[in-house]
Each structure stands twice: as C-alpha cells, then as structure tokens.
Design a protein around this motif. Structure first.
Motif, PDB file in Angstrom:
ATOM      1  N   ASP A   1      72.319 133.059 -46.276  1.00  0.00           N
ATOM      2  CA  ASP A   1      71.903 134.023 -47.298  1.00  0.00           C
ATOM      3  C   ASP A   1      72.780 133.898 -48.538  1.00  0.00           C
ATOM      4  N   ARG A   2      74.101 133.846 -48.348  1.00  0.00           N
ATOM      5  CA  ARG A   2      75.036 133.718 -49.490  1.00  0.00           C
ATOM      6  C   ARG A   2      74.869 132.359 -50.171  1.00  0.00           C
ATOM      7  N   TYR A   3      74.599 131.311 -49.376  1.00  0.00           N
ATOM      8  CA  TYR A   3      74.406 129.973 -49.933  1.00  0.00           C
ATOM      9  C   TYR A   3      73.200 129.946 -50.876  1.00  0.00           C
ATOM     10  N   VAL A   4      72.087 130.508 -50.416  1.00  0.00           N
ATOM     11  CA  VAL A   4      70.877 130.527 -51.252  1.00  0.00           C
ATOM     12  C   VAL A   4      71.096 131.412 -52.480  1.00  0.00           C
ATOM     13  N   ALA A   5      71.731 132.573 -52.291  1.00  0.00           N
ATOM     14  CA  ALA A   5      71.939 133.516 -53.396  1.00  0.00           C
ATOM     15  C   ALA A   5      72.784 132.912 -54.511  1.00  0.00           C
ATOM     16  N   ILE A   6      73.760 132.083 -54.165  1.00  0.00           N
ATOM     17  CA  ILE A   6      74.680 131.530 -55.172  1.00  0.00           C
ATOM     18  C   ILE A   6      74.240 130.152 -55.663  1.00  0.00           C
ATOM     19  N   CYS A   7      73.757 129.325 -54.754  1.00  0.00           N
ATOM     20  CA  CYS A   7      73.382 127.959 -55.137  1.00  0.00           C
ATOM     21  C   CYS A   7      71.966 127.861 -55.706  1.00  0.00           C
ATOM     22  N   TYR A   8      71.056 128.751 -55.247  1.00  0.00           N
ATOM     23  CA  TYR A   8      69.669 128.734 -55.736  1.00  0.00           C
ATOM     24  C   TYR A   8      69.207 130.159 -56.045  1.00  0.00           C
ATOM     25  N   PRO A   9      69.861 130.836 -56.993  1.00  0.00           N
ATOM     26  CA  PRO A   9      69.560 132.246 -57.258  1.00  0.00           C
ATOM     27  C   PRO A   9      68.112 132.515 -57.663  1.00  0.00           C
ATOM     28  N   LEU A  10      67.485 131.575 -58.368  1.00  0.00           N
ATOM     29  CA  LEU A  10      66.108 131.791 -58.820  1.00  0.00           C
ATOM     30  C   LEU A  10      65.107 131.717 -57.667  1.00  0.00           C
ATOM     31  N   ARG A  11      65.507 131.085 -56.574  1.00  0.00           N
ATOM     32  CA  ARG A  11      64.605 130.943 -55.421  1.00  0.00           C
ATOM     33  C   ARG A  11      64.973 131.911 -54.303  1.00  0.00           C
ATOM     34  N   TYR A  12      65.954 132.763 -54.557  1.00  0.00           N
ATOM     35  CA  TYR A  12      66.484 133.634 -53.497  1.00  0.00           C
ATOM     36  C   TYR A  12      65.406 134.522 -52.880  1.00  0.00           C
ATOM     37  N   VAL A  13      64.637 135.210 -53.715  1.00  0.00           N
ATOM     38  CA  VAL A  13      63.631 136.148 -53.218  1.00  0.00           C
ATOM     39  C   VAL A  13      62.540 135.420 -52.441  1.00  0.00           C
ATOM     40  N   ILE A  14      62.225 134.185 -52.868  1.00  0.00           N
ATOM     41  CA  ILE A  14      61.174 133.416 -52.187  1.00  0.00           C
ATOM     42  C   ILE A  14      61.672 132.897 -50.841  1.00  0.00           C
ATOM     43  N   VAL A  15      62.876 132.309 -50.857  1.00  0.00           N
ATOM     44  CA  VAL A  15      63.417 131.710 -49.628  1.00  0.00           C
ATOM     45  C   VAL A  15      63.763 132.782 -48.605  1.00  0.00           C
ATOM     46  N   LEU A  16      64.446 133.856 -49.054  1.00  0.00           N
ATOM     47  CA  LEU A  16      64.875 134.918 -48.144  1.00  0.00           C
ATOM     48  C   LEU A  16      63.885 136.076 -48.201  1.00  0.00           C
ATOM     49  N   SER A  17      62.643 135.798 -47.870  1.00  0.00           N
ATOM     50  CA  SER A  17      61.620 136.849 -47.829  1.00  0.00           C
ATOM     51  C   SER A  17      61.837 137.710 -46.584  1.00  0.00           C
ATOM     52  N   PRO A  18      61.243 138.928 -46.552  1.00  0.00           N
ATOM     53  CA  PRO A  18      61.395 139.781 -45.359  1.00  0.00           C
ATOM     54  C   PRO A  18      60.976 139.077 -44.069  1.00  0.00           C
ATOM     55  N   GLY A  19      59.921 138.259 -44.162  1.00  0.00           N
ATOM     56  CA  GLY A  19      59.465 137.523 -42.978  1.00  0.00           C
ATOM     57  C   GLY A  19      60.523 136.561 -42.470  1.00  0.00           C
ATOM     58  N   VAL A  20      61.201 135.881 -43.394  1.00  0.00           N
ATOM     59  CA  VAL A  20      62.259 134.935 -43.015  1.00  0.00           C
ATOM     60  C   VAL A  20      63.441 135.680 -42.394  1.00  0.00           C
ATOM     61  N   ILE A  21      63.768 136.855 -42.942  1.00  0.00           N
ATOM     62  CA  ILE A  21      64.871 137.659 -42.398  1.00  0.00           C
ATOM     63  C   ILE A  21      64.562 138.063 -40.956  1.00  0.00           C
ATOM     64  N   VAL A  22      63.343 138.548 -40.738  1.00  0.00           N
ATOM     65  CA  VAL A  22      62.937 138.961 -39.383  1.00  0.00           C
ATOM     66  C   VAL A  22      62.986 137.773 -38.430  1.00  0.00           C
ATOM     67  N   LYS A  23      62.474 136.628 -38.877  1.00  0.00           N
ATOM     68  CA  LYS A  23      62.492 135.425 -38.033  1.00  0.00           C
ATOM     69  C   LYS A  23      63.923 135.000 -37.711  1.00  0.00           C
ATOM     70  N   SER A  24      64.824 135.146 -38.692  1.00  0.00           N
ATOM     71  CA  SER A  24      66.233 134.807 -38.457  1.00  0.00           C
ATOM     72  C   SER A  24      66.819 135.691 -37.362  1.00  0.00           C
ATOM     73  N   GLY A  25      66.521 136.999 -37.439  1.00  0.00           N
ATOM     74  CA  GLY A  25      67.014 137.925 -36.421  1.00  0.00           C
ATOM     75  C   GLY A  25      66.440 137.623 -35.044  1.00  0.00           C
ATOM     76  N   VAL A  26      65.134 137.339 -35.006  1.00  0.00           N
ATOM     77  CA  VAL A  26      64.477 137.023 -33.725  1.00  0.00           C
ATOM     78  C   VAL A  26      65.056 135.728 -33.141  1.00  0.00           C
ATOM     79  N   LEU A  27      65.293 134.743 -34.017  1.00  0.00           N
ATOM     80  CA  LEU A  27      65.861 133.471 -33.565  1.00  0.00           C
ATOM     81  C   LEU A  27      67.264 133.672 -32.998  1.00  0.00           C
ATOM     82  N   ALA A  28      68.056 134.529 -33.651  1.00  0.00           N
ATOM     83  CA  ALA A  28      69.408 134.812 -33.156  1.00  0.00           C
ATOM     84  C   ALA A  28      69.349 135.461 -31.776  1.00  0.00           C
TER      85      ALA A  28
END
Length: 309
Positions: A123-150
């Motif tokens: 999350d921090r990597y995308v936010a700092i290295c690709y700030p313009l794509r942050y909202v697209i890459v870290l969408s709510p669906g991706v967050i949920v999938k990350s939690g489920v994967l963990a």
C-alpha cells in the motif's frame, strides 16, 4: 508439580504452568499483564469502532488498520484470559482439544498479521511510487482480497500444526512448561518421533518471518529509491506517511525474531525468559499498534478525543 515422567498416557487435559520458575511472583506479574491486556482490548476496539462507523475513513490505509485491530484483538484474547486465570485462580488445566485450538489461533493469527503488514507495505509502495494510480490499484475490492488472502495463507500454513499434533495419541506428561499451547512446547511432550513437526514448524517460520520480511524490505527499498528523487520537503512529507507502518512492523517482527533466536540458540537463557519473550510478541503489537496509529493519524486522534471528552 511432579517432574516429567516417562509413562506414556493419553491426556484429556494439559496443565499450563504459566511462567515456570516465577510461580511465586505470578500475582505481581499479573498486574502489568492485565494492564497491557486492558489497554490493548480498549485501544483496538476504539480503532475498529471509529473506522467502521465513519464512512470518511473507509480508505485503503484505514481498512488495513481495521484488519490489524481485529487480528490484534483475537491474538490478545487467545492467550491472556487463560493466563490471567492461571495467575489469579490457579486455573492451570486446559482441555486437550482446546489446547490444540489455542495453538491454531495463536500461530494462525500471528501469520495473518504478518501478511497484513506485507499488504500495508505494498500500500505504501503504490501510494509513494505511483500516487496517480493509487485509487485504481488499491480499490476496495483489492483491499478485501488482500485480507482474504492473508487469512487463507494463515490458515493454510498453520492448520498442519494441530493436525500433525493430533497423530500423537500418547504423551510422556500433560504438564506444558509454557503459558499457552505453543506448538513445540506441546509436541515435545509426545511419545514418538517429532522430527516432522519440528521441520514443518521451522519451514513455516522461514516462510512467514524471512519471506515476509524480505518482501517488506524490498517494498521499502523501492520506496526509498523514489523518495531520494523527490525534493527534501516532499520527501519528508511522503516518508511521514510511512512512519506508523515502520513502527508497527518493528513492534511485531523484533519481539518475534528475538524470541525465535533465543529459543534456537539461547541454551543458557533461563526458561522464564523464553516464556516472557514468547508472550511479548503476542502482547506488544496489540498494545502498541492502536497507540502508534492513534498518535500518528490525525483523523483517528480526533475521533478518539471526541469519544473520551
């Protein structure tokens, strides 16, 4: 209590000794343990309540905080009520299957927490290295999938431990020289060859500690490379968003790595030191994570102030 004997029996219950060697101090030791447990439960519950009820905080970073708070609550409650029962009421016995269930919860949710830290590093990597794509890459669906994967990874890694322990029907003793049902503390009492259990435990430890640590270090190496290209003011501002995560990572990995190293190589270290270190990586993150994120995150700090005052 009797010394371990060599008679193999099938125990219906195990006996947890709490902190062996410090039995006379159990009442005094219980005071800081209870304070830590109370602060951890209240702190993580507040974080959950604030983020879940405030729609404005339903953003990637805060959703990860929510996952972390939930996992920390499970970790704290998986061991501390029983340990306080040992300290205060001498309630040392624990049912055989309950012991294996506690073993699963302790190790599985520690693994899940490690996975969440990896996701937060991404999350921090995308936010700092690709700030313009942050909202697209870290969408709510991706967050949920990350939690489920963990969660799936945590269960898949740890489920073999209690299942392998179940194959041992007889034990030399039912007295566990520990404060909770730690995997090897239980398995070493078994009558039989525990080599497979030992190797599986080491492999899981490697996959979780070493691999997750490497992924986090790799993320921050790329973050650092990006930060060095920024102007000094922008660099400080961007790095400021990582401080909470870095502190939380250190709070989690330093105690667990210290405990692992002392357990493997600290042959002359007193047994009660091993037990205290083993408890530290279950208690310090639930205690400190809400404080770290509460102090460093303005929105959470303001909401906590409103709840209190």
């Amino acid at each position: 209590m009797d010394v371990l004997n060599e008679t193999c029996v099938h125990p219906s219950t195990f006996i947890l000794l709490g902190i062996p060697g410090l039995e006379s101090l159990h009442v005094w030791i219980s005071i800081p343990f209870f304070i830590i447990f109370f602060i951890a439960v209240v702190g993580n519950y507040c974080v959950l309540l604030i983020i879940v009820t405030d729609v404005s905080l339903h953003q990637p970073m805060y959703l990860f905080f929510t996952m972390l708070a939930f996992v920390d609550l499970v970790l704290a409650n998986s061991t501390m009520p029983k340990l306080l029962g040992i300290f205060w009421r001498h309630s040392n016995d624990i049912d055989f299957h309950t012991c294996l269930l506690q073993m699963f919860f302790v190790h599985a949710f520690s693994t899940i927490e490690s996975g969440i830290f990896v996701a937060m590093a991404f999350d921090r990597y995308v936010a700092i290295c690709y700030p313009l794509r942050y909202v697209i890459v870290l969408s709510p669906g991706v967050i949920v999938k990350s939690g489920v994967l963990a969660v799936i990874r945590g269960v898949a890694y740890i489920l073999p431990l209690p299942l392998l322990a179940l194959r041992f029907y007889e034990y030399r003793s039912n007295i566990i020289l520990h404060s909770y049902c730690e995997h090897m503390a239980v398995v070493r009492l078994a009558c039989g060859d525990v080599t497979v259990n030992d190797h599986v435990g080491i492999t899981i430890g490697f996959l979780v500690l070493i691999m997750d640590s490497l992924l986090i270090v790799l993320s921050y190496a790329m973050i650092l490379r990006t930060l060095l290209r920024l102007a000094s003011e922008a660099r400080l501002k961007a790095f400021g968003t990582c401080i909470s995560h870095v502190c939380a990572i250190l709070t989690f990995y330093v105690p667990i790595m210290s405990s692992s190293l002392v357990h493997r190589f600290g042959t002359n270290v007193p047994h009660h030191t091993h037990i205290l270190l083993a408890n530290s990586y279950l208690l310090l993150p639930p205690l400190l994570n809400p404080l770290i994120y509460g102090i460093r995150t303005k929105q959470i700090r303001q909401k906590v102030s409103k709840l209190i005052f």
